[in-house]
Every structure is written in C-alpha cells, then in structure tokens.
Design a protein around this motif. Structure first.
Motif, PDB file in Angstrom:
ATOM      1  N   ILE A   1       0.780  -1.413   0.093  1.00 62.35           N
ATOM      2  CA  ILE A   1      -0.066  -0.020  -0.061  1.00 62.35           C
ATOM      3  C   ILE A   1       1.134   1.188  -0.215  1.00 62.35           C
ATOM      4  O   ILE A   1       0.715   2.290  -0.933  1.00 62.35           O
ATOM      5  N   SER A   2       2.163   1.335   0.750  1.00 61.67           N
ATOM      6  CA  SER A   2       2.509   2.829   0.489  1.00 61.67           C
ATOM      7  C   SER A   2       3.560   2.734  -0.247  1.00 61.67           C
ATOM      8  O   SER A   2       3.552   3.703  -1.041  1.00 61.67           O
ATOM      9  N   ALA A   3       3.591   1.734  -1.492  1.00 62.35           N
ATOM     10  CA  ALA A   3       4.419   1.994  -2.038  1.00 62.35           C
ATOM     11  C   ALA A   3       3.770   2.344  -3.248  1.00 62.35           C
ATOM     12  O   ALA A   3       4.315   3.382  -4.197  1.00 62.35           O
ATOM     13  N   PHE A   4       2.589   1.717  -3.199  1.00 64.29           N
ATOM     14  CA  PHE A   4       1.059   1.875  -4.668  1.00 64.29           C
ATOM     15  C   PHE A   4       1.355   4.136  -4.302  1.00 64.29           C
ATOM     16  O   PHE A   4       1.156   4.659  -5.219  1.00 64.29           O
ATOM     17  N   LEU A   5       1.216   4.416  -2.931  1.00 64.17           N
ATOM     18  CA  LEU A   5       0.803   5.501  -2.471  1.00 64.17           C
ATOM     19  C   LEU A   5       2.003   6.341  -3.271  1.00 64.17           C
ATOM     20  O   LEU A   5       2.288   7.007  -3.435  1.00 64.17           O
ATOM     21  N   ALA A   6       3.336   6.145  -2.756  1.00 63.56           N
ATOM     22  CA  ALA A   6       4.334   6.662  -2.505  1.00 63.56           C
ATOM     23  C   ALA A   6       4.663   7.176  -4.393  1.00 63.56           C
ATOM     24  O   ALA A   6       5.332   7.825  -5.167  1.00 63.56           O
ATOM     25  N   ALA A   7       4.510   6.015  -5.310  1.00 59.65           N
ATOM     26  CA  ALA A   7       4.135   5.838  -6.554  1.00 59.65           C
ATOM     27  C   ALA A   7       3.291   7.206  -7.040  1.00 59.65           C
ATOM     28  O   ALA A   7       4.010   8.546  -7.623  1.00 59.65           O
ATOM     29  N   LEU A   8       2.517   6.960  -6.767  1.00 61.21           N
ATOM     30  CA  LEU A   8       0.999   8.362  -7.023  1.00 61.21           C
ATOM     31  C   LEU A   8       1.818   9.756  -6.655  1.00 61.21           C
ATOM     32  O   LEU A   8       2.264  10.422  -8.215  1.00 61.21           O
ATOM     33  N   CYS A   9       2.394   9.344  -5.319  1.00 66.67           N
ATOM     34  CA  CYS A   9       2.851  11.312  -5.227  1.00 66.67           C
ATOM     35  C   CYS A   9       4.137  11.259  -6.146  1.00 66.67           C
ATOM     36  O   CYS A   9       4.329  12.299  -6.662  1.00 66.67           O
ATOM     37  N   ASN A  10       4.479  10.873  -6.854  1.00 65.08           N
ATOM     38  CA  ASN A  10       6.218  10.580  -7.712  1.00 65.08           C
ATOM     39  C   ASN A  10       5.581  11.729  -9.130  1.00 65.08           C
ATOM     40  O   ASN A  10       6.028  12.228  -9.492  1.00 65.08           O
ATOM     41  N   MET A  11       4.599  10.336  -9.688  1.00 65.86           N
ATOM     42  CA  MET A  11       4.011  11.002 -10.524  1.00 65.86           C
ATOM     43  C   MET A  11       2.971  12.487 -10.475  1.00 65.86           C
ATOM     44  O   MET A  11       3.053  12.831 -11.679  1.00 65.86           O
ATOM     45  N   VAL A  12       2.623  13.225  -9.440  1.00 65.13           N
ATOM     46  CA  VAL A  12       2.569  14.328  -9.384  1.00 65.13           C
ATOM     47  C   VAL A  12       3.883  15.396 -10.056  1.00 65.13           C
ATOM     48  O   VAL A  12       3.499  16.629 -10.891  1.00 65.13           O
ATOM     49  N   LEU A  13       4.742  15.032 -10.036  1.00 60.25           N
ATOM     50  CA  LEU A  13       6.386  15.709 -10.565  1.00 60.25           C
ATOM     51  C   LEU A  13       5.887  15.943 -12.078  1.00 60.25           C
ATOM     52  O   LEU A  13       6.493  16.675 -12.805  1.00 60.25           O
ATOM     53  N   LEU A  14       5.099  14.669 -12.732  1.00 57.99           N
ATOM     54  CA  LEU A  14       4.281  14.726 -13.925  1.00 57.99           C
ATOM     55  C   LEU A  14       4.075  15.965 -14.986  1.00 57.99           C
ATOM     56  O   LEU A  14       3.775  16.247 -16.392  1.00 57.99           O
ATOM     57  N   PHE A  15       2.998  17.093 -13.558  1.00 61.78           N
ATOM     58  CA  PHE A  15       1.946  17.576 -14.341  1.00 61.78           C
ATOM     59  C   PHE A  15       2.890  18.621 -15.120  1.00 61.78           C
ATOM     60  O   PHE A  15       4.141  19.235 -14.465  1.00 61.78           O
ATOM     61  N   GLN A  16       2.027  19.122 -15.526  1.00 63.68           N
ATOM     62  CA  GLN A  16       2.904  20.575 -16.804  1.00 63.68           C
ATOM     63  C   GLN A  16       3.032  21.920 -15.914  1.00 63.68           C
ATOM     64  O   GLN A  16       3.335  21.957 -16.164  1.00 63.68           O
ATOM     65  N   ASP A  17       1.658  21.997 -15.561  1.00 65.36           N
ATOM     66  CA  ASP A  17       1.679  23.566 -14.664  1.00 65.36           C
ATOM     67  C   ASP A  17       1.935  22.411 -12.983  1.00 65.36           C
ATOM     68  O   ASP A  17       1.049  22.764 -12.175  1.00 65.36           O
ATOM     69  N   ILE A  18       2.617  23.448 -12.370  1.00 68.28           N
ATOM     70  CA  ILE A  18       3.704  22.502 -11.097  1.00 68.28           C
ATOM     71  C   ILE A  18       4.012  23.639 -10.366  1.00 68.28           C
ATOM     72  O   ILE A  18       4.862  24.157 -10.723  1.00 68.28           O
ATOM     73  N   SER A  19       3.155  24.231  -9.271  1.00 71.78           N
ATOM     74  CA  SER A  19       4.185  25.313  -8.551  1.00 71.78           C
ATOM     75  C   SER A  19       4.922  24.909  -7.396  1.00 71.78           C
ATOM     76  O   SER A  19       5.207  23.707  -7.508  1.00 71.78           O
ATOM     77  N   ASN A  20       5.700  25.909  -6.416  1.00 72.19           N
ATOM     78  CA  ASN A  20       6.549  25.039  -5.780  1.00 72.19           C
ATOM     79  C   ASN A  20       5.846  24.608  -4.640  1.00 72.19           C
ATOM     80  O   ASN A  20       6.361  23.858  -4.094  1.00 72.19           O
ATOM     81  N   ALA A  21       4.672  25.172  -4.007  1.00 73.58           N
ATOM     82  CA  ALA A  21       3.762  24.166  -3.413  1.00 73.58           C
ATOM     83  C   ALA A  21       4.291  22.974  -3.223  1.00 73.58           C
ATOM     84  O   ALA A  21       4.018  21.813  -2.534  1.00 73.58           O
ATOM     85  N   THR A  22       3.235  23.096  -4.723  1.00 74.80           N
ATOM     86  CA  THR A  22       3.122  21.448  -5.526  1.00 74.80           C
ATOM     87  C   THR A  22       3.796  20.177  -5.132  1.00 74.80           C
ATOM     88  O   THR A  22       4.240  18.949  -4.607  1.00 74.80           O
ATOM     89  N   LEU A  23       5.351  21.308  -5.231  1.00 81.31           N
ATOM     90  CA  LEU A  23       6.545  20.123  -6.000  1.00 81.31           C
ATOM     91  C   LEU A  23       6.762  19.974  -4.055  1.00 81.31           C
ATOM     92  O   LEU A  23       7.706  18.254  -3.804  1.00 81.31           O
ATOM     93  N   PHE A  24       6.999  20.727  -3.504  1.00 81.94           N
ATOM     94  CA  PHE A  24       7.102  20.220  -2.657  1.00 81.94           C
ATOM     95  C   PHE A  24       6.119  19.699  -1.569  1.00 81.94           C
ATOM     96  O   PHE A  24       6.757  18.331  -0.584  1.00 81.94           O
ATOM     97  N   MET A  25       4.860  19.575  -1.355  1.00 87.03           N
ATOM     98  CA  MET A  25       4.009  18.646  -1.092  1.00 87.03           C
ATOM     99  C   MET A  25       4.328  17.199  -1.555  1.00 87.03           C
ATOM    100  O   MET A  25       4.335  16.011  -0.894  1.00 87.03           O
ATOM    101  N   ALA A  26       4.760  16.871  -3.734  1.00 88.39           N
ATOM    102  CA  ALA A  26       4.124  15.529  -3.581  1.00 88.39           C
ATOM    103  C   ALA A  26       5.556  15.409  -3.253  1.00 88.39           C
ATOM    104  O   ALA A  26       5.961  14.081  -3.076  1.00 88.39           O
ATOM    105  N   ARG A  27       6.714  15.573  -2.690  1.00 82.83           N
ATOM    106  CA  ARG A  27       7.370  15.197  -2.431  1.00 82.83           C
ATOM    107  C   ARG A  27       8.162  14.419  -0.650  1.00 82.83           C
ATOM    108  O   ARG A  27       8.415  13.526  -0.555  1.00 82.83           O
ATOM    109  N   LEU A  28       6.771  15.171  -0.570  1.00 84.57           N
ATOM    110  CA  LEU A  28       6.894  15.297   0.919  1.00 84.57           C
ATOM    111  C   LEU A  28       5.868  14.054   1.439  1.00 84.57           C
ATOM    112  O   LEU A  28       6.038  13.103   2.219  1.00 84.57           O
TER     113      LEU A  28
END
Length: 398
Positions: A87-114
């Motif tokens: 479960i942790s692996a699936f959710l971590a991968a999902l957070c990692n894929m947020v970095l693929l968004f075309q428009d990503i703010s500073n806050a979104t980048l920080f939260m995705a890595r968090l």
C-alpha cells in the motif's frame, strides 16, 4: 501443523531474501528521483537556488512524519508488513507521478516530495522488519544486502539522469514510479508473513519511548544517529562537490554518473560488511566504518586539491564507508528489543535519524555561505565522532 508451517517458512527464507532485495531497490528508487532532476524542476517551477536545500529536505521531512505516525501507531507490528509495504509503495509512486504535471507550483512540488517521503516510511523500515521476521540468525548479513539495495535504489535515478534517458527528465519519474509499483506488488504476492513474526495485538502509544530504557538499544540508536548526521548530507551534496571540483580545475566530470557511482558503491560495501559481521559482530563493523568515514570527513578539503583520479577515488572510498555501518546499526537495534516491538524500534530509530539528517543538510546549505566550498563536508565529522563515542561506552561487540 503449525510447526510444519514454521519449518516451511524457514526454508522459504532463502528464496524470500532476493525478492525483498529487488523490491527494496525498486521502491527506494523514488528517494532521490526528485534530486536527480532538480535542475530541470528548478527551471520548470522557477524555484531559486537559495531554497534547493529545502527541496532536498522535503522527502526527509515526509519520511520523518511517516515514521513518526507508523511508530506511534505500531503499524509494522500490528498489521501484515507485506500489505503495509504494498500500500505504501503504491501511494508513494502516486506522489512521485505528481512531478509529471505540466503546471506545477512550488508548493505542489514540495508536497509531492513530502508525500513520497511519508510513504517511504512504509517501505524502508518495513522491508527491514520483513527481513527480521525471516532471519533470527545472520540478520546482519541479510540487512547488509537489504540496505545495499536501498543504496542502489537511491543512486539509480542519478544513473538514469546521467544516461541519454535523462535528457527527458520525465523518463526518470516514469521509470522510478513503475518500478515502485512492481516492487510493492512483488512483496504482497510473493512474501508471506515470516516465521519469527510476533504481532502486537494491543496498541501501546508509549512503547517507542520505553525502548530507550534498554541499554543496548540506546547505544545502537545513538551510534545510528551519528551515522545519519553524515550520510544523507554527504549523498545530497555529492553533485555539488563534483561541480565545485570542475569549477576549480576547469574540467568536466559528469556529475550525475559519478554521483551514481559514489552512492552505488555503498551498496556493495553494505553487502560485504554483512559477511564480515558474521565473523566480527555488527558492532565492530559499524565502528570501523564510522572511523574510516570520519577520517575522510576531516580530510575532505584536501580532495579538491588532488588530480581528478585521486579526487574521484577519495569520494568513492567515502561512498563505501559512509553507509556500510547502516545495516549493522539496524541489526543491533532489532536484536536489542522484544520480537513484538522490532518494527516499532526500527521505525522509531529511522524517524529520529532522518530528523537529524534534515539538520545536517540545512547546515551544509548554510555553511556554503560561510566557508570555502571545499570545506563544507568538514562539519559532518561531528556525526562519526558522536557515533564512535556511543559505541565505545561499554562496546557493542556482538
């Protein structure tokens, strides 16, 4: 009938370890995925270089929060570790894929890595817990291979970035996310609960803090904290060190490939250290590693004056010794506590250790503004000195 099942799981252990190792490698590739493509993300988001240290620390902060939650709720000891891992692996991968968004703010980048760091708390220490459930003897050797897989997984994104695949930074994110999903599924479907697993049936909110009353646990924990002061700050600033050397000598050493090599060599030393631990004991292997890495910390300003082959050799040696003590500290921690608290103990020590790594990473970021770049690593000597002091108090020779 239960004895038959127990015996069957013991025999299965020899085949289980390679699965855990590969899965740990696959899932921990997320750890430095953002770091490996940091230059691209800075350009994409407009982040200033002055807050790169905070971006580097975001995964660590998430991991600290995750391990704190996992430790307080005793998740790895109360629930099936394989399910928690998947479960942790699936959710971590999902957070990692947020970095693929075309428009990503500073806050979104920080939260995705968090978020990635938060769910890594269900991967790294839980993977060690799974190994501990299968290996009552020879745990130092097993964890040597397991932490070695973590090290290679950590270095892997730098390899991708250093190759032609890395020219499109999204490839790094896609590959690490896919590997994590496959790693999580492998653990769930192929690794049942181990024969030495003793689940905790009652939630003990203060269980973690009571562990520090155990002298052997306390010594191992302090030694680990000294090790963690040095480890992630060293890893995070290897690209900077190579760039600094390039600038001083007006040459071009490929920093991504050398970062992969320097970090990746630690995976080999972890495995080798595990074999030495069978003969010498985990405590001796840990203290020798601390001594050697501490010496390299102090000598590091001299490395920038050396010719390229000696500079790279020195950092490769440092990469070997900076992490070879990690699985042995984890072995000492797991061996010092009751069976039903192994997962909680490993998770708690990880939580505090990574909190310390945040401080050292931020200190190095600040240190850059104060001293010459070639001296930034000297402050990391504090960690090995603390660890050696803790190990020397009565010794940890088993």
């Amino acid at each position: 009938m239960s004895n038959v099942k127990h015996s069957a799981k013991l025999k299965l252990g020899a085949y289980i370890l390679p699965i855990i190792i590969v899965s740990q490698f696959a899932c921990t590739s997320l750890w430095f995925a953002g770091n490996a493509v940091l230059d691209d993300l800075v350009l994409k988001t407009g982040l200033g270089t002055e807050i790169i240290g905070y971006v580097l620390s975001s995964v660590q902060i998430g991991f600290i929060l995750g391990t704190l939650v996992f430790a307080i709720l005793m998740i790895a000891d109360r629930y099936s570790p394989s399910k928690v891992f998947m479960i942790s692996a699936f959710l971590a991968a999902l957070c990692n894929m947020v970095l693929l968004f075309q428009d990503i703010s500073n806050a979104t980048l920080f939260m995705a890595r968090l978020g990635t760091g938060f769910f890594l708390a269900g991967i790294y220490p839980v993977g060690m817990k799974i190994a501990a459930d299968y290996y009552e003897k020879g745990l130092g050797k097993a964890l040597g291979y397991l932490v070695g897989a973590l090290v290679l997984g950590t270095a892997f994104p730098h390899l991708l970035q250093g190759l032609k695949l890395g020219e499109d930074y999204t490839i790094v994110i896609k590959i690490t996310s896919l590997l994590t999903i496959l790693g999580g599924a492998s653990i769930f479907f192929m690794v049942p609960n181990g024969p030495y697993r003793k689940p905790s049936k009652v939630l003990q909110l203060r269980a973690g803090m009571t562990l520090f009353r155990i002298p052997a646990f306390k010594k191992a924990a302090i030694g680990y904290f000294g090790h963690m002061w040095e480890l992630y700050a060293f890893w995070a600033f290897i690209p900077f060190a190579v760039k600094t050397y390039n600038s001083i000598h007006n040459i071009h050493l490929p920093y991504s490939l050398w970062t992969f090599s320097i970090i990746g060599l630690g995976g080999i030393s972890c495995a080798i250290g595990g074999h030495f631990a069978l003969k010498w004991g985990s405590g001796k292997v840990a203290i020798i590693s601390l001594l050697l890495s501490g010496f390299l910390c102090m000598a590091s300003p001299l490395f920038f004056l050396m010719p390229p082959y000696l500079f790279l050799l020195a950092f490769c040696l440092w990469g070997l010794f900076v992490v070879s003590d990690s699985p042995q500290f984890s072995t000492l921690v797991a061996s010092a506590v009751p069976l039903e608290l192994k997962g909680t103990a490993l998770t708690l020590v990880n939580c505090i250790g990574f909190s310390i790594s945040i401080i050292s990473i931020q200190l190095l970021t600040f240190w850059l503004e104060v001293v010459d770049s070639s001296y930034i690593f000297t402050v990391l000597t504090i960690g090995p000195v603390l660890g050696i002091w803790a190990m020397g108090k009565g010794g940890l020779n088993k």
